[in-house]
Scaffold this motif. Structure first.
Motif, mmCIF file in Angstrom:
data_model
loop_
_atom_site.group_PDB
_atom_site.id
_atom_site.type_symbol
_atom_site.label_atom_id
_atom_site.label_comp_id
_atom_site.label_asym_id
_atom_site.label_seq_id
_atom_site.Cartn_x
_atom_site.Cartn_y
_atom_site.Cartn_z
ATOM 1 N N LYS A 126 0.839 -1.201 0.000
ATOM 2 C CA LYS A 126 0.000 0.000 0.000
ATOM 3 C C LYS A 126 0.873 1.250 0.000
ATOM 4 C CE LYS A 126 -1.083 1.598 3.845
ATOM 5 N NZ LYS A 126 -1.546 1.782 5.239
ATOM 6 N N MET A 127 1.885 1.277 0.879
ATOM 7 C CA MET A 127 2.756 2.438 0.982
ATOM 8 C C MET A 127 3.600 2.642 -0.282
ATOM 9 S SD MET A 127 1.972 3.997 3.613
ATOM 10 C CE MET A 127 3.266 5.223 3.417
ATOM 11 N N PHE A 128 3.952 1.525 -0.922
ATOM 12 C CA PHE A 128 4.721 1.626 -2.169
ATOM 13 C C PHE A 128 3.924 2.387 -3.224
ATOM 14 C CE2 PHE A 128 5.541 0.041 -6.450
ATOM 15 C CZ PHE A 128 6.890 0.315 -6.581
ATOM 16 N N PHE A 129 2.660 2.010 -3.404
ATOM 17 C CA PHE A 129 1.850 2.655 -4.437
ATOM 18 C C PHE A 129 1.488 4.083 -4.061
ATOM 19 C CE2 PHE A 129 0.906 -1.773 -5.834
ATOM 20 C CZ PHE A 129 1.504 -1.642 -7.070
ATOM 21 N N TYR A 130 1.338 4.355 -2.770
ATOM 22 C CA TYR A 130 1.103 5.737 -2.354
ATOM 23 C C TYR A 130 2.315 6.599 -2.708
ATOM 24 C CZ TYR A 130 0.961 9.895 0.545
ATOM 25 O OH TYR A 130 1.011 11.189 0.958
ATOM 26 N N THR A 131 3.506 6.102 -2.348
ATOM 27 C CA THR A 131 4.738 6.838 -2.624
ATOM 28 C C THR A 131 4.923 7.044 -4.119
ATOM 29 O OG1 THR A 131 5.748 5.879 -0.642
ATOM 30 C CG2 THR A 131 7.239 6.867 -2.252
ATOM 31 N N LEU A 132 4.643 5.988 -4.903
ATOM 32 C CA LEU A 132 4.786 6.079 -6.350
ATOM 33 C C LEU A 132 3.816 7.099 -6.937
ATOM 34 C CD1 LEU A 132 6.238 4.831 -8.819
ATOM 35 C CD2 LEU A 132 4.343 3.208 -8.977
ATOM 36 N N SER A 133 2.580 7.117 -6.439
ATOM 37 C CA SER A 133 1.566 8.028 -6.980
ATOM 38 C C SER A 133 1.888 9.486 -6.695
ATOM 39 C CB SER A 133 0.184 7.683 -6.418
ATOM 40 O OG SER A 133 0.112 7.964 -5.031
ATOM 41 N N GLU A 134 2.724 9.735 -5.672
ATOM 42 C CA GLU A 134 3.104 11.102 -5.325
ATOM 43 C C GLU A 134 4.368 11.552 -6.058
ATOM 44 O OE1 GLU A 134 1.463 13.290 -3.113
ATOM 45 O OE2 GLU A 134 -0.105 11.792 -3.465
ATOM 46 N N HIS A 185 -4.629 4.054 -4.527
ATOM 47 C CA HIS A 185 -3.431 4.676 -5.091
ATOM 48 C C HIS A 185 -3.214 4.252 -6.538
ATOM 49 C CE1 HIS A 185 -2.967 5.911 -1.052
ATOM 50 N NE2 HIS A 185 -2.519 4.760 -0.591
ATOM 51 N N LEU A 186 -3.604 3.019 -6.877
ATOM 52 C CA LEU A 186 -3.505 2.558 -8.260
ATOM 53 C C LEU A 186 -4.444 3.358 -9.156
ATOM 54 C CD1 LEU A 186 -3.262 -1.313 -7.745
ATOM 55 C CD2 LEU A 186 -1.555 0.120 -8.891
ATOM 56 N N ASN A 187 -5.632 3.673 -8.655
ATOM 57 C CA ASN A 187 -6.565 4.493 -9.429
ATOM 58 C C ASN A 187 -5.985 5.877 -9.695
ATOM 59 O OD1 ASN A 187 -9.030 3.092 -10.142
ATOM 60 N ND2 ASN A 187 -9.427 2.888 -7.964
ATOM 61 N N ALA A 188 -5.250 6.404 -8.716
ATOM 62 C CA ALA A 188 -4.602 7.708 -8.899
ATOM 63 C C ALA A 188 -3.537 7.618 -9.989
ATOM 64 C CB ALA A 188 -3.983 8.167 -7.586
ATOM 65 N N LEU A 189 -2.828 6.501 -10.041
ATOM 66 C CA LEU A 189 -1.801 6.305 -11.066
ATOM 67 C C LEU A 189 -2.437 6.159 -12.453
ATOM 68 C CD1 LEU A 189 0.486 3.899 -9.039
ATOM 69 C CD2 LEU A 189 1.181 6.121 -9.945
ATOM 70 N N VAL A 190 -3.540 5.435 -12.526
ATOM 71 C CA VAL A 190 -4.257 5.280 -13.799
ATOM 72 C C VAL A 190 -4.721 6.648 -14.304
ATOM 73 C CG1 VAL A 190 -6.358 4.364 -14.874
ATOM 74 C CG2 VAL A 190 -4.959 2.892 -13.404
ATOM 75 N N ALA A 191 -5.188 7.492 -13.390
ATOM 76 C CA ALA A 191 -5.648 8.830 -13.763
ATOM 77 C C ALA A 191 -4.514 9.673 -14.339
ATOM 78 C CB ALA A 191 -6.255 9.530 -12.556
ATOM 79 N N LYS A 192 -3.287 9.325 -13.984
ATOM 80 C CA LYS A 192 -2.119 10.051 -14.497
ATOM 81 C C LYS A 192 -1.564 9.414 -15.773
ATOM 82 C CE LYS A 192 -0.741 11.850 -9.976
ATOM 83 N NZ LYS A 192 0.312 11.921 -8.943
ATOM 84 N N GLY A 193 -2.245 8.378 -16.261
ATOM 85 C CA GLY A 193 -1.862 7.785 -17.531
ATOM 86 C C GLY A 193 -1.123 6.459 -17.452
#
Length: 198
Positions: free
Chosen positions: A112-120, A147-155
């Motif tokens: 969870k923390m990995f994807f949060y960090t990546l999305s930021e 956090h994955l949804n946030a990454l998808v929103a960024k392309g």
């Protein structure tokens, strides 16, 4: 920067297959270089069947077939307005639902923390690939899914192995990403310069 696929010296249908892979990855603007007119015509047919426009350039027997689906300049402006930056030439492969070995609860929290960090971060991968036990992340790990949804929103392209979903009886539980297959996942790996495995 628009991707250029080097298909010179390759007999049909290889240039078409290479272009189709790029289309399947969701790329809207790219070019294919070939060295014969037959390949050019076949690429034009592919583009037409997939809703793409083409522009052909020829220089000393080398043809560059430009594929476009939409307004490239408009997309660049839109990305700037929305704060989007070009994705990196790398991808992430995830084959289990935890990070590391040991405590399962800790491993899921680390994921969870990995994807949060990546999305930021500003340096985002081209794609995130889930296979085997890893498909439990985009189906069952609610915080990671956010956090994955946030990454998808960024392309970022999220591909999830369909056979793996079926094996774990999770085919109807996918919360984020696209159901995919080995062919497409391997294609993404080959199209990037670096694959990071968790």
């Amino acid at each position: 920067m628009k991707k250029v696929i080097d298909a010179k010296g390759k007999a049909c249908p290889m240039p078409v297959i290479m272009a189709k892979k790029e289309i399947d990855l969701g790329t809207k603007f790219f070019s294919v270089q070939v060295d014969n007119g037959i390949a050019v015509e076949n690429l034009k047919k592919l583009a037409n069947s997939q809703g793409f426009e083409t522009k052909i350039e020829e220089n000393e027997g080398i043809y560059t077939v430009h594929f476009s689906n939409g307004c490239e300049e408009c997309q660049e402006v839109l990305n700037k307005i929305q704060g989007k930056k070009p994705l990196g030439d790398w991808c992430i492969f995830i084959g289990k639902d935890i990070i590391g070995a040991g405590a399962e609860e800790l491993g899921k929290s680390l994921m969870k923390m990995f994807f949060y960090t990546l999305s930021e971060d500003e340096d985002l991968p081209k794609a995130i690939l889930f296979m085997n036990d890893g498909v439990k992340v985009p189906t069952l790990n609610e915080q990671a899914i956010e956090h994955l949804n946030a990454l998808v929103a960024k392309g970022v392209n999220v591909l999830v192995c369909g056979a793996c979903l079926n094996y774990y009886h999770l085919e109807g539980e996918l919360k984020v990403g696209t159901v995919s297959n080995m062919y497409d996942i391997v294609g993404v790996m080959k199209s990037t310069s670096k694959v990071i495995t968790l």
